[in-house]
Design a protein around this motif. Structure first.
Motif, mmCIF file in Angstrom:
data_model
loop_
_atom_site.group_PDB
_atom_site.id
_atom_site.type_symbol
_atom_site.label_atom_id
_atom_site.label_comp_id
_atom_site.label_asym_id
_atom_site.label_seq_id
_atom_site.Cartn_x
_atom_site.Cartn_y
_atom_site.Cartn_z
ATOM 1 N N ARG A 105 0.830 -1.190 0.000
ATOM 2 C CA ARG A 105 0.000 0.000 0.000
ATOM 3 C C ARG A 105 0.869 1.247 0.000
ATOM 4 N NH1 ARG A 105 1.802 -2.598 4.684
ATOM 5 N NH2 ARG A 105 1.016 -1.681 6.628
ATOM 6 N N THR A 106 0.214 2.389 -0.267
ATOM 7 C CA THR A 106 0.912 3.663 -0.231
ATOM 8 C C THR A 106 0.289 4.550 0.830
ATOM 9 O OG1 THR A 106 -0.495 4.566 -1.983
ATOM 10 C CG2 THR A 106 1.575 3.544 -2.658
ATOM 11 N N GLY A 166 5.793 4.144 -0.036
ATOM 12 C CA GLY A 166 5.331 2.827 -0.443
ATOM 13 C C GLY A 166 5.645 1.852 0.674
ATOM 14 N N ARG A 167 4.629 1.123 1.159
ATOM 15 C CA ARG A 167 4.838 0.219 2.285
ATOM 16 C C ARG A 167 4.678 -1.234 1.867
ATOM 17 N NH1 ARG A 167 2.332 1.273 7.978
ATOM 18 N NH2 ARG A 167 3.699 -0.547 8.263
ATOM 19 N N TRP A 212 6.689 0.490 -8.517
ATOM 20 C CA TRP A 212 6.972 1.789 -7.902
ATOM 21 C C TRP A 212 8.239 2.450 -8.427
ATOM 22 C CZ3 TRP A 212 6.005 -0.250 -2.254
ATOM 23 C CH2 TRP A 212 4.616 -0.292 -2.019
ATOM 24 N N ASP A 270 4.687 9.250 -7.434
ATOM 25 C CA ASP A 270 4.001 9.450 -6.160
ATOM 26 C C ASP A 270 4.689 8.717 -5.005
ATOM 27 O OD1 ASP A 270 2.061 11.080 -7.293
ATOM 28 O OD2 ASP A 270 0.710 9.397 -7.720
ATOM 29 N N VAL A 271 5.459 7.701 -5.334
ATOM 30 C CA VAL A 271 6.182 6.934 -4.317
ATOM 31 C C VAL A 271 7.635 7.403 -4.304
ATOM 32 C CG1 VAL A 271 6.960 4.641 -3.591
ATOM 33 C CG2 VAL A 271 4.665 4.947 -4.538
ATOM 34 N N VAL A 280 10.423 3.827 0.101
ATOM 35 C CA VAL A 280 9.808 2.522 0.340
ATOM 36 C C VAL A 280 10.228 2.024 1.723
ATOM 37 C CG1 VAL A 280 9.640 0.126 -0.425
ATOM 38 C CG2 VAL A 280 9.775 1.964 -2.124
ATOM 39 N N ALA A 335 6.217 9.150 5.635
ATOM 40 C CA ALA A 335 5.118 9.245 4.673
ATOM 41 C C ALA A 335 4.707 10.681 4.396
ATOM 42 C CB ALA A 335 3.912 8.463 5.184
#
Length: 353
Positions: free
Chosen positions: A13-14, A19-20, A47, A52-53, A56, A203
């Motif tokens: 998920r983001t 990015g996680r 990604w 947008d990411v 990580v 984040a």
């Protein structure tokens, strides 16, 4: 926030610019299987060019650890059933992921909270920013099952100060968070109760060019590692050319821990020890992680296809759990000269890269 299926073994998920990737198999301390490797790889590929990411994070679900390693029971089943090409494919995919993490164009932050061993070190140890906590337990314990460190573990072991690389590679001993920072397996110590705040900061408040500066806001100095007190006898014993000489030197040391280490080595698979010693020393001379992974792949596939100790070690420790492996050869004294040569020179059917 976007989130993958709750049933997924990797939560992808983001959150803001983050990015996680969370390993989501807590009942097995997030042990890696082929599907998890594929999910992690696909997410990182996706990604890579996603603007947008910007950062990580890789971590693990549950309170027990980030990742206990690969699924060795499944590995045992594949080898016994003769499905060694599946085994080779798993290792190729895993090592490609290890290299991708090391070479990724965006900062990867790994959080090795709790047990992080074997394949877990392959995910955490090559990230750009590597975090441990007061709960961290890091190890490359492959010799405990008659095997040899992989996932780039020899690259990390070979760069430890002094002869700690040989010591931790051969014994499979566990490092705490302070040990891991001292020995180059991690970069920062962050208390576990601050991890959620750290992830939020990465984040929503992190400069995409400077996540290390954000981490420093949460970094604390752990209690000092006890390892420096043991360095002299470790360096003396583990600088020897052979396993037999290492044990002999350990027996000559006055430190109680040295005698216990000799006892441990004499209980482990002689071949796995010899191959590991050779691998760590080869990796110390190599130019990069990919070269170390190639050396590990040769040795791993030699164990998978040519030598019985890996199957026997998993049987004794994980399958039958009788803790009574029958090694071949049975004792260190029976090792041939240059006992690591066959594994070092092995040519797998398919190349790694």
């Amino acid at each position: 926030m976007t989130e993958s299926s709750a049933a997924s073994r990797v939560l992808v998920r983001t959150e803001g610019a983050l990015g996680r990737l969370t390993l989501n198999r807590p009942e097995a301390i997030n042990a890696l299987d082929p599907g998890m490797i594929q999910q992690l790889t696909e997410a990182l590929e996706r990604w890579r060019d996603d603007t947008d990411v910007q950062i990580v994070v890789i971590d693990g679900a549950g309170d027990r650890g980030m990742c206990a390693g690969g699924d060795v029971r499944a590995l045992h089943g594949q080898i016994v059933a003769g499905r060694t090409e599946e085994t080779a494919e798993f290792f190729r995919a895993e090592y490609a992921l290890n290299a991708m993490i090391a070479e990724y164009p965006k900062p990867i932050v790994s959080i090795a909270d709790g047990i992080t061993m074997g394949g877990g070190v392959g995910l955490s140890g090559h990230a750009a920013i590597r975090i441990v906590t007061e709960r961290s337990q890091l190890a490359m314990p492959e010799t405990r099952i008659g095997f040899t460190p992989d996932v780039g573990g020899t690259w990390l072991l070979g760069r430890m100060p002094g002869r700690f690389g040989e010591y931790f590679g051969l014994t499979g001993s566990t490092m705490n968070g302070a040990d891991a920072v001292l020995l180059g397996f991690a970069d920062h110590f962050v208390p576990s109760d601050r991890l959620d705040a750290l992830r939020e900061a990465l984040a929503y408040r992190a400069d995409p060019t400077g996540p290390a500066e954000i981490v420093l806001l949460f970094d604390e100095t752990p209690e000092p590692s006890a390892l420096p007190a043991s360095r002299e006898w470790i360096d003396r014993a583990f600088s020897s050319d052979t396993i037999a000489e290492t044990v002999s030197r350990l027996r000559a040391e006055e430190a109680a821990d040295a005698a216990a280490t000799a006892d441990l080595l004499e209980s482990l698979a002689p071949t796995g020890l010899a191959v590991t010693l050779d691998a760590v020393r080869e990796a110390r001379r190599l130019p990069n992680l990919r070269a170390a992974l190639e050396g590990e792949y040769r040795r791993v596939m030699w164990f998978v296809t040519q030598h019985p100790d890996l199957v026997e070690g998993i049987r004794a420790q994980v399958v039958d759990k009788d803790r009574n492996p029958k090694w071949n050869p049975a004792t260190i004294a029976e090792l041939p000269s240059d006992a690591g040569a066959d594994a070092r020179d092995f040519v797998p059917q398919r190349s790694l890269f």
